[in-house]
Enzyme design. Sequence first.
Site, mmCIF file in Angstrom:
data_model
loop_
_atom_site.group_PDB
_atom_site.id
_atom_site.type_symbol
_atom_site.label_atom_id
_atom_site.label_comp_id
_atom_site.label_asym_id
_atom_site.label_seq_id
_atom_site.Cartn_x
_atom_site.Cartn_y
_atom_site.Cartn_z
ATOM 1 N N GLY A 216 0.767 -1.243 0.000
ATOM 2 C CA GLY A 216 0.000 0.000 0.000
ATOM 3 C C GLY A 216 0.790 1.281 0.000
ATOM 4 O O GLY A 216 0.208 2.364 -0.120
ATOM 5 N N PRO B 8 4.666 -5.019 -0.706
ATOM 6 C CA PRO B 8 4.643 -3.870 -1.602
ATOM 7 C C PRO B 8 4.509 -4.287 -3.070
ATOM 8 O O PRO B 8 5.071 -5.302 -3.480
ATOM 9 C CB PRO B 8 5.999 -3.207 -1.363
ATOM 10 N N GLY B 9 3.761 -3.558 -3.815
ATOM 11 C CA GLY B 9 3.646 -3.793 -5.254
ATOM 12 C C GLY B 9 4.044 -2.516 -5.984
ATOM 13 O O GLY B 9 5.148 -2.369 -6.515
ATOM 14 N N ARG B 10 3.124 -1.536 -5.901
ATOM 15 C CA ARG B 10 3.310 -0.273 -6.608
ATOM 16 C C ARG B 10 4.631 0.409 -6.270
ATOM 17 O O ARG B 10 5.321 0.909 -7.168
ATOM 18 C CB ARG B 10 2.156 0.657 -6.214
ATOM 19 N N ARG C 118 -5.718 2.902 -15.620
ATOM 20 C CA ARG C 118 -5.798 3.650 -14.365
ATOM 21 C C ARG C 118 -6.477 5.022 -14.486
ATOM 22 O O ARG C 118 -7.322 5.354 -13.661
ATOM 23 C CB ARG C 118 -4.402 3.814 -13.727
ATOM 24 N N TYR D 61 -9.778 5.113 -12.248
ATOM 25 C CA TYR D 61 -9.644 5.818 -10.965
ATOM 26 C C TYR D 61 -9.441 7.323 -11.158
ATOM 27 O O TYR D 61 -9.095 8.004 -10.193
ATOM 28 C CB TYR D 61 -8.431 5.308 -10.177
ATOM 29 N N CYS E 117 -13.318 3.070 -28.373
ATOM 30 C CA CYS E 117 -14.653 3.657 -28.479
ATOM 31 C C CYS E 117 -15.335 3.754 -27.129
ATOM 32 O O CYS E 117 -16.317 3.063 -26.843
ATOM 33 C CB CYS E 117 -15.500 2.835 -29.444
ATOM 34 N N GLU E 118 -14.778 4.568 -26.275
ATOM 35 C CA GLU E 118 -15.321 4.841 -24.938
ATOM 36 C C GLU E 118 -14.930 6.270 -24.603
ATOM 37 O O GLU E 118 -13.768 6.638 -24.780
ATOM 38 C CB GLU E 118 -14.663 3.941 -23.877
ATOM 39 N N TYR F 136 0.296 -1.925 -12.127
ATOM 40 C CA TYR F 136 -1.103 -1.936 -12.556
ATOM 41 C C TYR F 136 -1.274 -1.308 -13.947
ATOM 42 O O TYR F 136 -2.277 -0.667 -14.230
ATOM 43 C CB TYR F 136 -1.994 -1.230 -11.508
#
Length: 418
Positions: free
Chosen positions: A239, A274-276, A312, A316, A342-343, A371
């Site tokens: 985190g 930890p990742g990010r 992302r 978010y 197409c969004e 991510y």
Amino acid sequence: MHNFQYKKSELYAEDVPVRKIVEKYGTPLYIYSYTTLVRHYKAFENAFNGSPHIICFALKANSNAAILKTLAKEGCGADVVSGGELFLAMKAGIPANKTVYAGVGKTGEEIRYALKSGILMFNIESADELRTINKIAGESGVRAPIAFRVNPNINASTHPYISTGLKKHKFGIPMEHAIENYRLARKMPNINIIGIHCHIGSQITKISPFVEAVKKVLLLADKLKTHGIKIKYLDIGGGLGITYGNEVSPHPADIAKKIIPVIKDDHFTLILEPGRSIVGNAGILVTKVLYLKKSHKKEFVIVDAGMNDLIRPSLYEAYHHILPARKNRRAEILADVVGPICESGDFFARERKLNAPARGDLLAVMSAGAYGFSMSSNYNGRLRSAEILVKGCEYFVIRERETWKDLVRGEKIPGFLR
Ligand code: LLP
């Protein structure tokens, strides 16, 4: 800190101009810096050096085999959330006995696989799951090492989609039900209680939520002791935030300095997931400007990467710096940087100040290592990008760009349609 810097007006990945790599491998392209990756891992390792700990990299942030192998060689463990991630971790050489397994929906098949592999522990998220693991362990003739993921109800003040430690979230068991669950587990013949787990959210830029979580977990460990239940592993999740825009996140050493004295009792082994913070700023997504267009006074920079490559911003409203691969002196414009999908939600930036890009320019979407590729998809029939690892002045393809054949891989046409 990362190793994507300008030399004169050219953006470099370590000692290689980004433009040079793109000339060879095209866009969209993920580029990672080996040196940054290793430095970030070592920052954790050094911070907690001196007190027993395991750094379990969260594979969900990035599970490319070369990234995992880099971390495995440094001595890293893994935090996995599926049988697939466990497979990837082991394949890259991360020892199963340094691997923790979380997730609210582990299947029987996955549990069997994890038991057979000899993982360090299951981070259990419900009493139902506990019963299932006990049963399967019994059938397999082993005892399953477990922790409960408890929900310490801490507001990590991050984006609601990536905050996980509140009562309303699906994760873990409420703190007030922890004791009864541990007591239930103790009665089970095929369960070996060894830890407590919590994870309060992601992209957290303050130290205090971590300290608060550790205090709550320690309190629980104390209570468990009075019930005769001894805990060895305190897994405080991942985190830790990174700098995407101008936020300032604590260094792992700042966290260690605050946490280690709180723990005191050195019979605990601390686990971090930890990742990010390890891989986020070790990667960029490079994209090419396809078109420029103006409608109703609004400027659009249309690039060849889309939300399928990096979701992302869409999901978010996450901020990512966007830098030109070669600086220019053109006047600044205020533009939306959008992809070809197409969004309406397919954007990397809205109303962003940029030196007016020209068609064919390369832009780097920064801080895309976590991510990014791991959440990418084939939406709109798009091919998942290639990935490159740069080390000094060398660079290596660590994933080939997909081809149209990959779009139909595994699909079958029923006989009546032939
Ligand atoms: N451990 C557990 C149990 C987790 O659920 C997570 C992330 C981590 C560790 C790693 O957290 P990190 O150190 O990377 O913050 N897709 C979102 C992030 C979702 C995080 C989910 N859990 C994003 O792009 O911001």
